[in-house]
Design an enzyme around this catalytic site. Structure first.
Site, PDB file in Angstrom:
ATOM      1  N   SER A 195      -0.658 -13.034 -14.115  1.00  0.00           N
ATOM      2  CA  SER A 195      -1.322 -11.197 -14.369  1.00  0.00           C
ATOM      3  C   SER A 195      -2.904 -11.708 -14.880  1.00  0.00           C
ATOM      4  O   SER A 195      -2.939 -12.033 -15.627  1.00  0.00           O
ATOM      5  CB  SER A 195      -0.461 -11.043 -14.675  1.00  0.00           C
ATOM      6  OG  SER A 195      -0.716  -9.498 -15.551  1.00  0.00           O
ATOM      7  N   SER A 236      -3.954  -8.632 -15.448  1.00  0.00           N
ATOM      8  CA  SER A 236      -4.466  -7.647 -16.387  1.00  0.00           C
ATOM      9  C   SER A 236      -4.543  -7.862 -18.064  1.00  0.00           C
ATOM     10  O   SER A 236      -4.989  -7.258 -18.527  1.00  0.00           O
ATOM     11  CB  SER A 236      -2.701  -7.417 -16.656  1.00  0.00           C
ATOM     12  OG  SER A 236      -1.804  -6.686 -15.901  1.00  0.00           O
ATOM     13  N   LYS A 266      10.737  -2.383 -13.087  1.00  0.00           N
ATOM     14  CA  LYS A 266       9.613  -0.860 -13.484  1.00  0.00           C
ATOM     15  C   LYS A 266      10.914  -0.047 -13.116  1.00  0.00           C
ATOM     16  O   LYS A 266      11.033   1.113 -13.486  1.00  0.00           O
ATOM     17  CB  LYS A 266       9.064  -0.561 -11.996  1.00  0.00           C
ATOM     18  CG  LYS A 266       7.565  -2.255 -12.296  1.00  0.00           C
ATOM     19  CD  LYS A 266       6.146  -1.495 -11.171  1.00  0.00           C
ATOM     20  CE  LYS A 266       5.537  -1.770 -11.280  1.00  0.00           C
ATOM     21  NZ  LYS A 266       4.875  -1.935 -10.264  1.00  0.00           N
ATOM     22  N   ASN A 299       5.470   2.069 -14.917  1.00  0.00           N
ATOM     23  CA  ASN A 299       4.639   0.510 -15.031  1.00  0.00           C
ATOM     24  C   ASN A 299       4.409   0.737 -16.244  1.00  0.00           C
ATOM     25  O   ASN A 299       3.567  -0.340 -16.499  1.00  0.00           O
ATOM     26  CB  ASN A 299       3.722   0.208 -14.346  1.00  0.00           C
ATOM     27  CG  ASN A 299       3.006   1.572 -14.421  1.00  0.00           C
ATOM     28  OD1 ASN A 299       2.795   2.378 -14.823  1.00  0.00           O
ATOM     29  ND2 ASN A 299       1.665   1.032 -13.505  1.00  0.00           N
ATOM     30  N   ASP A 350       0.826   4.294 -11.152  1.00  0.00           N
ATOM     31  CA  ASP A 350       0.359   3.508 -10.335  1.00  0.00           C
ATOM     32  C   ASP A 350      -0.163   4.174  -8.774  1.00  0.00           C
ATOM     33  O   ASP A 350      -1.343   3.952  -7.991  1.00  0.00           O
ATOM     34  CB  ASP A 350       1.236   2.870  -9.266  1.00  0.00           C
ATOM     35  CG  ASP A 350       1.634   1.161  -9.817  1.00  0.00           C
ATOM     36  OD1 ASP A 350       0.620   1.326 -10.216  1.00  0.00           O
ATOM     37  OD2 ASP A 350       2.537   0.977  -9.933  1.00  0.00           O
ATOM     38  N   GLY A 357       5.748  -0.407   4.508  1.00  0.00           N
ATOM     39  CA  GLY A 357       6.930   0.094   3.793  1.00  0.00           C
ATOM     40  C   GLY A 357       7.040   0.518   3.535  1.00  0.00           C
ATOM     41  O   GLY A 357       7.202   2.055   2.670  1.00  0.00           O
ATOM     42  N   ALA A 358       8.632   0.480   2.220  1.00  0.00           N
ATOM     43  CA  ALA A 358       9.267   1.352   1.127  1.00  0.00           C
ATOM     44  C   ALA A 358       9.770   0.983   0.459  1.00  0.00           C
ATOM     45  O   ALA A 358      10.841   1.347  -0.161  1.00  0.00           O
ATOM     46  CB  ALA A 358      10.495   2.145   2.647  1.00  0.00           C
ATOM     47  N   ALA A 389       5.598   0.096  -4.617  1.00  0.00           N
ATOM     48  CA  ALA A 389       4.414   1.111  -4.498  1.00  0.00           C
ATOM     49  C   ALA A 389       4.234   1.109  -3.379  1.00  0.00           C
ATOM     50  O   ALA A 389       3.315   2.969  -3.675  1.00  0.00           O
ATOM     51  CB  ALA A 389       3.834  -0.490  -3.928  1.00  0.00           C
ATOM     52  N   TYR A 449      -4.366  -8.111  -2.900  1.00  0.00           N
ATOM     53  CA  TYR A 449      -5.254  -8.266  -2.790  1.00  0.00           C
ATOM     54  C   TYR A 449      -5.863  -9.328  -2.612  1.00  0.00           C
ATOM     55  O   TYR A 449      -4.906 -10.809  -2.326  1.00  0.00           O
ATOM     56  CB  TYR A 449      -6.851  -8.454  -4.502  1.00  0.00           C
ATOM     57  CG  TYR A 449      -5.326  -9.013  -5.262  1.00  0.00           C
ATOM     58  CD1 TYR A 449      -5.199  -8.024  -6.068  1.00  0.00           C
ATOM     59  CD2 TYR A 449      -6.341  -9.734  -5.873  1.00  0.00           C
ATOM     60  CE1 TYR A 449      -4.850  -8.215  -7.362  1.00  0.00           C
ATOM     61  CE2 TYR A 449      -5.651 -10.169  -6.893  1.00  0.00           C
ATOM     62  CZ  TYR A 449      -4.480  -9.708  -7.294  1.00  0.00           C
ATOM     63  OH  TYR A 449      -4.448 -10.424  -9.142  1.00  0.00           O
ATOM     64  N   GLY A 498      -6.317  -4.063  -2.878  1.00  0.00           N
ATOM     65  CA  GLY A 498      -5.661  -3.323  -3.744  1.00  0.00           C
ATOM     66  C   GLY A 498      -6.072  -3.709  -5.592  1.00  0.00           C
ATOM     67  O   GLY A 498      -5.783  -3.892  -6.762  1.00  0.00           O
TER      68      GLY A 498
HETATM   69  P1  NDP Z   1       9.155  -3.765  -3.083  1.00  0.00           P
HETATM   70  O1  NDP Z   1       9.661  -5.294  -2.892  1.00  0.00           O
HETATM   71  O2  NDP Z   1       9.946  -2.746  -3.749  1.00  0.00           O
HETATM   72  O3  NDP Z   1       9.222  -3.506  -1.347  1.00  0.00           O
HETATM   73  C1  NDP Z   1       8.400  -4.541  -0.186  1.00  0.00           C
HETATM   74  C2  NDP Z   1       7.914  -3.867   0.975  1.00  0.00           C
HETATM   75  O4  NDP Z   1       7.723  -5.021   1.632  1.00  0.00           O
HETATM   76  C3  NDP Z   1       9.562  -3.841   1.597  1.00  0.00           C
HETATM   77  O5  NDP Z   1       9.742  -2.346   2.310  1.00  0.00           O
HETATM   78  C4  NDP Z   1       9.823  -4.314   2.316  1.00  0.00           C
HETATM   79  O6  NDP Z   1      10.376  -3.786   3.965  1.00  0.00           O
HETATM   80  C5  NDP Z   1       8.488  -5.552   2.867  1.00  0.00           C
HETATM   81  N1  NDP Z   1       8.371  -6.195   3.943  1.00  0.00           N
HETATM   82  C6  NDP Z   1       8.681  -7.378   2.634  1.00  0.00           C
HETATM   83  N2  NDP Z   1       8.386  -8.674   3.836  1.00  0.00           N
HETATM   84  C7  NDP Z   1       7.929  -7.825   5.030  1.00  0.00           C
HETATM   85  C8  NDP Z   1       7.636  -8.194   6.435  1.00  0.00           C
HETATM   86  N3  NDP Z   1       8.093  -9.719   6.401  1.00  0.00           N
HETATM   87  N4  NDP Z   1       7.374  -7.540   7.061  1.00  0.00           N
HETATM   88  C9  NDP Z   1       7.790  -6.464   7.639  1.00  0.00           C
HETATM   89  N5  NDP Z   1       7.836  -5.675   5.991  1.00  0.00           N
HETATM   90  C10 NDP Z   1       8.105  -6.224   5.055  1.00  0.00           C
HETATM   91  O7  NDP Z   1       7.313  -4.639  -3.467  1.00  0.00           O
HETATM   92  P2  NDP Z   1       6.619  -3.179  -3.984  1.00  0.00           P
HETATM   93  O8  NDP Z   1       6.704  -2.063  -3.227  1.00  0.00           O
HETATM   94  O9  NDP Z   1       6.830  -3.482  -5.820  1.00  0.00           O
HETATM   95  O10 NDP Z   1       5.378  -4.098  -3.549  1.00  0.00           O
HETATM   96  C11 NDP Z   1       4.791  -3.970  -2.782  1.00  0.00           C
HETATM   97  C12 NDP Z   1       3.342  -5.414  -2.908  1.00  0.00           C
HETATM   98  O11 NDP Z   1       2.975  -4.314  -3.417  1.00  0.00           O
HETATM   99  C13 NDP Z   1       3.146  -6.278  -3.505  1.00  0.00           C
HETATM  100  O12 NDP Z   1       2.878  -7.196  -2.184  1.00  0.00           O
HETATM  101  C14 NDP Z   1       2.586  -5.670  -4.723  1.00  0.00           C
HETATM  102  O13 NDP Z   1       2.223  -6.858  -5.728  1.00  0.00           O
HETATM  103  C15 NDP Z   1       1.654  -4.755  -4.491  1.00  0.00           C
HETATM  104  N6  NDP Z   1       1.937  -3.319  -5.275  1.00  0.00           N
HETATM  105  C16 NDP Z   1       0.460  -3.459  -6.074  1.00  0.00           C
HETATM  106  C17 NDP Z   1      -0.569  -3.122  -7.475  1.00  0.00           C
HETATM  107  C18 NDP Z   1      -1.618  -2.627  -6.815  1.00  0.00           C
HETATM  108  O14 NDP Z   1      -2.110  -2.067  -8.679  1.00  0.00           O
HETATM  109  N7  NDP Z   1      -2.393  -2.834  -6.613  1.00  0.00           N
HETATM  110  C19 NDP Z   1       0.788  -2.095  -7.600  1.00  0.00           C
HETATM  111  C20 NDP Z   1       1.706  -1.670  -6.612  1.00  0.00           C
HETATM  112  C21 NDP Z   1       1.988  -2.939  -6.551  1.00  0.00           C
HETATM  113  P3  NDP Z   1      12.332  -4.223   4.201  1.00  0.00           P
HETATM  114  O15 NDP Z   1      12.919  -3.075   3.481  1.00  0.00           O
HETATM  115  O16 NDP Z   1      12.461  -3.894   5.576  1.00  0.00           O
HETATM  116  O17 NDP Z   1      13.035  -5.149   2.933  1.00  0.00           O
END
Ligand code: NDP
Length: 315
Positions: free
Chosen positions: A38, A40, A89, A110, A127, A151-152, A155, A252, A271
């Site tokens: 981290s 942070s 979270k 968060n 966020d 993505g879903a 974040a 990032y 990011g």
């Molecule tokens: P989650 O684990 O909740 O969700 C991950 C998502 O990524 C899912 O929708 C998943 O799809 C998708 N995914 C993973 N691998 C693949 C792949 N190979 N192909 C396609 N889709 C894929 O993660 P978060 O939402 O918590 O975080 C997502 C990203 O955002 C992380 O990398 C995190 O570090 C970053 N982040 C950055 C922040 C910042 O301040 N810069 C703040 C918060 C998050 P499926 O649903 O199909 O599994």
């Protein structure tokens, strides 16, 4: 803005109290599992130092099983607050005694502020505001725009709520697993009445032609750093190569998405700034003081440069 300002940092009626009754600084830090990498502490401690505050922002590696006991101890020991990162979270949302609009909408917390007088743990999601704050750096205003979020997860949910509050007209959630994208629409459409939410798969041929922003909110770059991003930037960019969309990766560093977008010279935000701005909003939530954003960014960049130096050339 069409809803309550998701970036609002302080709680109405809550005056931040920085010290315990014995005069010692109230503890503050981040809980995660893992949390070793981290950034942070580097930028939060820069913010406390900038204000000449004696607080030391810590990081604690706490498993989901250990979390309830740690939160109990934090309450007993009169902590100032906490940041929660993966995988805490959702639990943060559950244990919050009161929640900000951004926390309520996203189902994720968060940032916790401990305020026993006003009702214990106050849960916030910075966020949302952190993401919105970064958009001017990409020369982007969401007002009336069409955006695609890949993505879903948590974040993506924060980004959808942020863009909807920022006045976006249409948001397409493109996810590998359709049910998760549909769940975001089901949960957020009613609170974002001015914005059309819809779902799609990963094929850009089905995305709206008028998209002006494509956000990678997947964890693909963290899970598979050595595999190409599954969609080509050319296809994501859309029909008009003369008017490129703004690409945004919530992660990032050299992620496959960032590398591919850079190779094509498209406009890009990564990011890091969002990480700083969500942290700045957390700092303001705990202290009621303005967060020194440039100093926080500089501290994070210095830590990243030092990590790179320790890894050595070619790594
Ligand atoms: P989650 O684990 O909740 O969700 C991950 C998502 O990524 C899912 O929708 C998943 O799809 C998708 N995914 C993973 N691998 C693949 C792949 N190979 N192909 C396609 N889709 C894929 O993660 P978060 O939402 O918590 O975080 C997502 C990203 O955002 C992380 O990398 C995190 O570090 C970053 N982040 C950055 C922040 C910042 O301040 N810069 C703040 C918060 C998050 P499926 O649903 O199909 O599994």
């Amino acid at each position: 803005m069409t809803g309550p300002n998701p970036a609002s940092q302080t709680w109405p009626g809550v005056t931040p109290r920085l010290y315990r009754s014995d005069g010692s600084p109230r503890p503050v830090g981040v809980l995660g599992f893992p949390v070793k990498h981290s950034l942070s502490p580097s930028f939060q401690n820069a913010a406390f130092a900038w204000h000449n505050l004696p607080h030391r922002y810590e990081k604690w590696e706490i498993s989901p099983e250990e979390l309830p006991a740690f939160l109990e101890k934090a309450r007993r020991e009169d902590f100032l607050g906490l940041n929660l990162t993966v995988p805490h979270k959702l639990t943060g949302w559950e244990i919050s005694d009161r929640r900000s609009p951004a926390a309520t909408a996203t189902g994720a917390v968060n940032t916790l502020l401990l305020d026993e007088e006003q009702g214990g743990w106050l849960g916030h999601n910075t966020d949302v505001g952190g993401f919105l704050e970064t958009l001017p750096a990409g020369g982007y205003s969401p007002e009336g725009q069409s955006a695609v979020i890949i993505g879903a997860g948590g974040a993506a949910r924060a980004v959808v709520y942020a863009l909807g509050n920022g006045g976006a007209a249409r948001i397409t959630i493109a996810n590998r697993t359709p049910a998760r994208a549909k769940a975001i629409v089901a949960d957020l459409q009613a609170i974002l009445p001015g914005c059309r939410l819809e779902t799609s798969g990963l094929d850009p041929a089905a995305w709206p032609q008028d998209r002006s922003l494509v956000v990678n909110a997947t964890s693909q770059g963290v899970i598979e750093p050595d595999r190409p991003f599954p969609i080509s930037p050319l296809a994501m960019n859309g029909a008009n190569p003369a008017a490129p969309v703004l690409f945004y990766d919530l992660t990032y560093g050299q992620t496959p998405f960032i590398k591919a977008v850079r190779e094509n010279d498209y406009p890009l935000l990564d990011g890091l700034l969002m990480l700083i701005y969500q942290g700045a909003l957390a700092f303001e939530t705990w202290t009621g003081l303005p967060a020194p954003r440039p100093e926080m960014l500089a501290a994070a960049q210095a830590t990243l440069a030092e990590r790179q130096r320790l890894k050595g050339p070619g790594n």
